[in-house]
Design a protein around this motif. Structure first.
Motif, short mmCIF file in Angstrom:
data_model
loop_
_atom_site.label_atom_id
_atom_site.label_comp_id
_atom_site.label_asym_id
_atom_site.label_seq_id
_atom_site.Cartn_x
_atom_site.Cartn_y
_atom_site.Cartn_z
N LEU A 289 0.83 -1.21 0.00
CA LEU A 289 0.00 0.00 0.00
C LEU A 289 0.86 1.26 0.00
CD1 LEU A 289 -2.91 -0.85 2.47
CD2 LEU A 289 -3.07 -0.47 0.01
N GLU A 290 1.86 1.29 0.86
CA GLU A 290 2.72 2.48 0.95
C GLU A 290 3.40 2.75 -0.39
OE1 GLU A 290 6.81 4.17 2.98
OE2 GLU A 290 5.80 2.50 3.97
N PHE A 291 3.96 1.73 -1.00
CA PHE A 291 4.75 1.90 -2.20
C PHE A 291 3.95 1.74 -3.49
CE2 PHE A 291 8.01 0.24 0.90
CZ PHE A 291 8.54 1.49 1.18
N GLN B 259 9.41 8.58 -3.71
CA GLN B 259 9.32 9.37 -2.48
C GLN B 259 10.48 10.37 -2.40
OE1 GLN B 259 8.70 7.15 1.16
NE2 GLN B 259 7.22 5.79 0.17
N GLY B 260 11.67 9.92 -2.74
CA GLY B 260 12.84 10.80 -2.73
C GLY B 260 12.70 11.92 -3.75
N ARG B 261 12.19 11.60 -4.92
CA ARG B 261 12.01 12.62 -5.96
C ARG B 261 10.98 13.66 -5.53
NH1 ARG B 261 11.97 8.28 -10.88
NH2 ARG B 261 14.22 8.08 -11.04
N ILE B 262 9.90 13.21 -4.93
CA ILE B 262 8.86 14.14 -4.48
C ILE B 262 9.43 15.06 -3.41
CG2 ILE B 262 6.65 14.32 -3.26
CD1 ILE B 262 5.84 11.70 -4.78
N MET B 263 10.18 14.51 -2.48
CA MET B 263 10.77 15.33 -1.42
C MET B 263 11.73 16.35 -2.04
SD MET B 263 12.84 14.26 2.05
CE MET B 263 14.04 13.31 1.17
N GLY B 264 12.58 15.91 -2.96
CA GLY B 264 13.51 16.83 -3.61
C GLY B 264 12.82 17.93 -4.38
N ALA B 265 11.74 17.58 -5.09
CA ALA B 265 10.99 18.58 -5.86
C ALA B 265 10.32 19.59 -4.94
CB ALA B 265 9.96 17.89 -6.74
N ALA B 266 9.81 19.12 -3.80
CA ALA B 266 9.15 20.03 -2.86
C ALA B 266 10.16 21.01 -2.27
CB ALA B 266 8.46 19.24 -1.75
N VAL B 267 11.36 20.54 -2.01
CA VAL B 267 12.41 21.39 -1.43
C VAL B 267 12.96 22.37 -2.47
CG1 VAL B 267 14.76 21.34 -0.47
CG2 VAL B 267 13.04 19.72 0.33
N ALA B 268 13.02 21.95 -3.73
CA ALA B 268 13.60 22.79 -4.78
C ALA B 268 12.84 24.09 -4.97
CB ALA B 268 13.68 22.01 -6.09
N GLY B 269 11.53 24.05 -4.80
CA GLY B 269 10.74 25.27 -4.89
C GLY B 269 10.60 25.83 -6.30
N VAL B 270 10.62 24.96 -7.32
CA VAL B 270 10.42 25.42 -8.69
C VAL B 270 9.31 24.60 -9.35
CG1 VAL B 270 12.79 26.23 -8.99
CG2 VAL B 270 12.22 23.88 -9.60
N ASP B 271 8.63 25.22 -10.30
CA ASP B 271 7.59 24.51 -11.05
C ASP B 271 8.23 23.37 -11.84
OD1 ASP B 271 6.09 26.59 -10.06
OD2 ASP B 271 5.67 27.50 -12.00
N GLN B 272 7.49 22.24 -11.96
CA GLN B 272 8.01 21.09 -12.70
C GLN B 272 6.89 20.35 -13.40
OE1 GLN B 272 10.59 18.33 -10.77
NE2 GLN B 272 11.43 19.86 -9.36
N VAL B 273 7.23 19.73 -14.52
CA VAL B 273 6.32 18.79 -15.17
C VAL B 273 6.55 17.45 -14.47
CG1 VAL B 273 5.75 17.59 -17.31
CG2 VAL B 273 6.38 20.02 -17.37
N GLY C 77 -6.63 14.54 -8.00
CA GLY C 77 -7.26 13.83 -9.10
C GLY C 77 -6.34 12.90 -9.89
N GLY C 78 -5.06 12.83 -9.53
CA GLY C 78 -4.13 11.94 -10.24
C GLY C 78 -3.54 10.93 -9.28
N ILE C 79 -3.05 9.82 -9.81
CA ILE C 79 -2.40 8.79 -9.01
C ILE C 79 -0.89 8.93 -9.24
CG2 ILE C 79 -2.16 6.32 -8.53
CD1 ILE C 79 -4.92 7.40 -7.84
N TYR C 80 -0.15 9.08 -8.15
CA TYR C 80 1.29 9.29 -8.18
C TYR C 80 2.01 8.06 -7.64
CZ TYR C 80 0.33 14.20 -9.12
OH TYR C 80 -0.09 15.37 -9.70
N ASP C 81 3.19 7.78 -8.19
CA ASP C 81 4.02 6.69 -7.68
C ASP C 81 4.48 7.03 -6.26
OD1 ASP C 81 4.09 4.96 -9.97
OD2 ASP C 81 5.46 6.39 -10.92
N SER C 82 4.64 5.98 -5.44
CA SER C 82 5.13 6.22 -4.07
C SER C 82 6.18 5.19 -3.65
CB SER C 82 3.95 6.21 -3.08
OG SER C 82 3.29 4.96 -3.09
N ASP C 83 6.83 4.57 -4.63
CA ASP C 83 7.94 3.68 -4.28
C ASP C 83 9.06 4.52 -3.67
OD1 ASP C 83 9.97 4.38 -6.57
OD2 ASP C 83 8.02 4.06 -7.55
N GLN C 84 10.09 3.89 -3.17
CA GLN C 84 11.14 4.63 -2.45
C GLN C 84 11.81 5.68 -3.34
OE1 GLN C 84 13.46 1.37 -0.79
NE2 GLN C 84 12.51 1.73 1.20
N VAL C 85 12.07 5.37 -4.58
CA VAL C 85 12.70 6.34 -5.48
C VAL C 85 11.77 7.53 -5.68
CG1 VAL C 85 13.50 6.71 -7.85
CG2 VAL C 85 14.15 4.63 -6.63
#
Length: 180
Positions: free
Chosen positions: A92-94, A111-125, A101-109
């Motif tokens: 369930l976690e991964f 999760q790291g990408r999401i954290m990095g993108a949130a910290v970066a503070g820039v718009d992204q596709v 409205g969208g389904i996002y991946d949550s595997d370990q990789v």
């Protein structure tokens, strides 16, 4: 071929091929020689009888009572159930989560990408689980990270509740009733 079976329980022991004398020499006391069973998973009781289906891999067939039994202790059953719950929790976690409205991946990789993108503070596709893409603002990426953390927290809260229910269970039936 000739089957050698336990006289008391009807349990198949082994097969012998040879003359009547060879079969007699290889039939121990307390056993009898009969025709081989026509199919696997049978016991002998005035003829070959098919065993009922095995309820789960944990069960063994008790030939004296002609039933499948689970020989595990309650503690062993609890440990097995907890291992199953942890595996479900991890799936369930991964396995992805919903955000806006969208389904996002949550595997370990991911999760790291999401954290990095949130910290970066820039718009992204961002690429969703189904490979569709969305443009996320820096603020949306922070919200995505928060949604991920809530998803993880909720899954682990369910796991802790299941673990507690397993720990408190005092019968096999109560352990079996625990779900994630």
């Amino acid at each position: 071929m000739t089957a050698i079976v336990n006289i008391k329980t009807g349990e198949f022991s082994f097969s012998v091929q040879g003359s009547i004398e060879v079969v007699e020499l290889n039939t121990p006391e307390g056993y009898m020689a009969v025709e081989d069973p026509p199919e696997p998973n049978m016991y002998y009781q005035d003829g070959w009888v098919a065993m009922p289906d095995q309820p789960s891999p944990h069960f063994i067939f008790d030939y004296s009572i002609k039933q499948w039994i689970d020989p595990r202790s309650l503690d062993e059953i609890k440990a097995q159930k907890w291992a199953e719950i942890k595996s479900q929790r991890d799936r369930l976690e991964f396995g992805g989560f919903e955000f806006d409205g969208g389904i996002y991946d949550s595997d370990q990789v991911s999760q790291g990408r999401i954290m990095g993108a949130a910290v970066a503070g820039v718009d992204q596709v961002w690429t969703l689980k189904n490979n569709a893409t969305v443009l996320l603002t820096a603020a949306q990426l922070q919200q995505l990270y928060q949604a991920l953390q809530l998803h993880i927290a909720e899954v682990h809260a369910r796991g802790r509740a299941a673990r507690q229910a397993i720990y408190e269970a005092d019968t096999r039936e109560k352990v079996d009733a625990v779900t994630l």
